[in-house]
Design a protein around this motif. Structure first.
Motif, PDB file in Angstrom:
ATOM      1  N   LEU A  80      75.479  -2.530  30.969  1.00 15.03           N
ATOM      2  CA  LEU A  80      75.010  -1.206  31.363  1.00 15.03           C
ATOM      3  C   LEU A  80      75.884  -0.607  32.453  1.00 15.03           C
ATOM      4  O   LEU A  80      76.285   0.559  32.392  1.00 15.03           O
ATOM      5  CB  LEU A  80      73.552  -1.285  31.838  1.00 15.03           C
ATOM      6  N   GLU A  81      76.207  -1.411  33.441  1.00 13.10           N
ATOM      7  CA  GLU A  81      77.009  -0.901  34.549  1.00 13.10           C
ATOM      8  C   GLU A  81      78.445  -0.633  34.129  1.00 13.10           C
ATOM      9  O   GLU A  81      79.094   0.286  34.645  1.00 13.10           O
ATOM     10  CB  GLU A  81      76.939  -1.872  35.731  1.00 13.10           C
ATOM     11  N   SER A  82      78.944  -1.403  33.167  1.00 14.97           N
ATOM     12  CA  SER A  82      80.269  -1.131  32.625  1.00 14.97           C
ATOM     13  C   SER A  82      80.295   0.214  31.901  1.00 14.97           C
ATOM     14  O   SER A  82      81.247   0.996  32.031  1.00 14.97           O
ATOM     15  CB  SER A  82      80.684  -2.256  31.667  1.00 14.97           C
ATOM     16  N   MET A  83      79.242   0.501  31.121  1.00 21.46           N
ATOM     17  CA  MET A  83      79.149   1.798  30.435  1.00 21.46           C
ATOM     18  C   MET A  83      79.087   2.940  31.444  1.00 21.46           C
ATOM     19  O   MET A  83      79.753   3.975  31.280  1.00 21.46           O
ATOM     20  CB  MET A  83      77.903   1.838  29.559  1.00 21.46           C
ATOM     21  N   ILE A  84      78.282   2.762  32.475  1.00 20.26           N
ATOM     22  CA  ILE A  84      78.148   3.808  33.486  1.00 20.26           C
ATOM     23  C   ILE A  84      79.465   4.012  34.225  1.00 20.26           C
ATOM     24  O   ILE A  84      79.861   5.149  34.506  1.00 20.26           O
ATOM     25  CB  ILE A  84      77.001   3.464  34.453  1.00 20.26           C
ATOM     26  N   GLU A  85      80.153   2.928  34.503  1.00 18.51           N
ATOM     27  CA  GLU A  85      81.462   3.058  35.162  1.00 18.51           C
ATOM     28  C   GLU A  85      82.415   3.886  34.301  1.00 18.51           C
ATOM     29  O   GLU A  85      83.148   4.742  34.805  1.00 18.51           O
ATOM     30  CB  GLU A  85      82.058   1.676  35.432  1.00 18.51           C
ATOM     31  N   SER A  86      82.388   3.656  32.991  1.00 20.51           N
ATOM     32  CA  SER A  86      83.210   4.463  32.088  1.00 20.51           C
ATOM     33  C   SER A  86      82.779   5.926  32.117  1.00 20.51           C
ATOM     34  O   SER A  86      83.612   6.834  32.126  1.00 20.51           O
ATOM     35  CB  SER A  86      83.106   3.928  30.654  1.00 20.51           C
ATOM     36  N   ALA A  87      81.468   6.154  32.160  1.00 17.21           N
ATOM     37  CA  ALA A  87      80.954   7.524  32.170  1.00 17.21           C
ATOM     38  C   ALA A  87      81.394   8.287  33.411  1.00 17.21           C
ATOM     39  O   ALA A  87      81.594   9.508  33.371  1.00 17.21           O
ATOM     40  CB  ALA A  87      79.434   7.516  32.070  1.00 17.21           C
ATOM     41  N   THR A  88      81.559   7.579  34.520  1.00 18.91           N
ATOM     42  CA  THR A  88      81.952   8.250  35.763  1.00 18.91           C
ATOM     43  C   THR A  88      83.411   8.707  35.755  1.00 18.91           C
ATOM     44  O   THR A  88      83.852   9.364  36.696  1.00 18.91           O
ATOM     45  CB  THR A  88      81.721   7.346  36.990  1.00 18.91           C
ATOM     46  N   LEU A  89      84.137   8.385  34.702  1.00 16.49           N
ATOM     47  CA  LEU A  89      85.506   8.889  34.563  1.00 16.49           C
ATOM     48  C   LEU A  89      85.541  10.294  33.971  1.00 16.49           C
ATOM     49  O   LEU A  89      86.611  10.878  33.825  1.00 16.49           O
ATOM     50  CB  LEU A  89      86.328   7.936  33.684  1.00 16.49           C
ATOM     51  N   ALA A  90      84.383  10.846  33.645  1.00 14.15           N
ATOM     52  CA  ALA A  90      84.314  12.206  33.105  1.00 14.15           C
ATOM     53  C   ALA A  90      84.823  13.208  34.147  1.00 14.15           C
ATOM     54  O   ALA A  90      84.747  12.961  35.353  1.00 14.15           O
ATOM     55  CB  ALA A  90      82.869  12.534  32.717  1.00 14.15           C
ATOM     56  N   PRO A  91      85.328  14.360  33.683  1.00 13.34           N
ATOM     57  CA  PRO A  91      85.806  15.378  34.628  1.00 13.34           C
ATOM     58  C   PRO A  91      84.648  16.157  35.243  1.00 13.34           C
ATOM     59  O   PRO A  91      83.550  16.210  34.674  1.00 13.34           O
ATOM     60  CB  PRO A  91      86.669  16.287  33.741  1.00 13.34           C
ATOM     61  N   SER A  92      84.913  16.757  36.396  1.00 16.94           N
ATOM     62  CA  SER A  92      83.914  17.618  37.047  1.00 16.94           C
ATOM     63  C   SER A  92      84.622  18.602  37.966  1.00 16.94           C
ATOM     64  O   SER A  92      85.733  18.337  38.446  1.00 16.94           O
ATOM     65  CB  SER A  92      82.905  16.787  37.847  1.00 16.94           C
ATOM     66  N   SER A  93      83.978  19.717  38.209  1.00 12.15           N
ATOM     67  CA  SER A  93      84.548  20.743  39.070  1.00 12.15           C
ATOM     68  C   SER A  93      84.793  20.194  40.479  1.00 12.15           C
ATOM     69  O   SER A  93      83.893  19.609  41.092  1.00 12.15           O
ATOM     70  CB  SER A  93      83.581  21.935  39.141  1.00 12.15           C
TER      71      SER A  93
END
Length: 257
Positions: A80-93
């Motif tokens: 779960l934490e590995s997936m979330i870590e990947s998700a935090t690579l998304a772009p943001s303003s």
């Protein structure tokens, strides 16, 4: 185990050969079905892909919105934490990273979430449900973000205060705070679903829930808004053709309308 090795290896080769989303989904169901019994299944499946589970196009083809999950399957906190870590690579303003993740993997807590989701069974059956939250106060990290930009050479030190002022000015508007919280966290949600599929799990994005009840049941602070929920687990959906996708020419316009 030799029979399993033969089936999975053959399956992975067929995916590469056909590039069929339907075949990919079938393979992943086979992989996940046996993965809790055979720790080296992942090693078997990666070899035909040259060391990686899927390329990006295959991953997109394989991801479906899953409605039936194996209620007996579990997902480790590490996964779960590995997936979330990947998700935090998304772009943001401004790199403000508006997303927050409420992971619900306890059985009793999932029942509370199921109630808030109008009693949808997949919330209970999924190994975990993740409530994607948008942070209305992301702009309060402006100084931290500007410091990082300066330290890493993206921003000359003399412009740091300008960037902080820009962020604070832009986000003084409450509509902008909400819009960006939803936009940013939605980008992270898509990345999370792809990360789940890369690990062999099915997922489903959901907006069918009462956000105020979710807030109440899980004591969510006021500055975090429930944007969507993603259920994740072992996919038990029957194999079906992909639902309609509109053709590129139907959804694309160049240089205006």
């Amino acid at each position: 185990m030799s029979r399993l090795r033969k089936e999975i290896t053959s399956c992975s080769y067929s995916v590469v050969k056909t590039m069929s989303g339907r075949s990919i989904a079938t393979c992943f169901r086979l992989i996940v079905h046996f993965k809790h019994k055979h720790e080296n299944v992942r090693q078997i499946i990666t070899k035909p892909f040259g060391g990686s589970m899927m390329n990006f196009q295959q991953l997109l083809q394989a991801r479906r919105s899953v409605n039936q999950f194996d209620p007996n399957a579990t997902i480790s906190r590490d996964d779960l934490e590995s997936m979330i870590e990947s998700a935090t690579l998304a772009p943001s303003s401004y790199n403000l990273q508006h997303w927050r993740f409420l992971v619900v993997d306890d059985k009793e807590q999932k029942l509370k979430l199921k109630k808030a989701a109008f009693h949808q069974q997949k919330v209970e059956d999924a190994s975990a449900a993740i409530v994607i939250l948008g942070n209305l106060q992301a702009h309060k990290d402006a100084e931290r973000i500007a410091d990082d930009l300066t330290e890493k050479g993206y921003l000359p030190a003399q412009y740091k205060e300008n960037v902080i002022n820009q962020i604070e000015g832009l986000y003084s508007n409450e509509s902008m705070q909400r819009d960006e919280a939803i936009r940013g966290s939605s980008l992270a949600a898509m990345a999370l679903m792809l990360a789940a599929k890369e690990k062999g799990y099915g997922s489903c994005p959901m907006i069918g829930f009462d956000p105020q009840l979710v807030r109440q049941e899980f004591n969510i602070p006021e500055h975090l808004i429930p944007v969507m929920m993603i259920t994740i687990g072992t996919d038990l959906d029957p194999e079906m053709p992909r639902k309609i996708r509109f053709a590129v020419e139907e959804v694309t316009t160049y240089n205006g309308f």
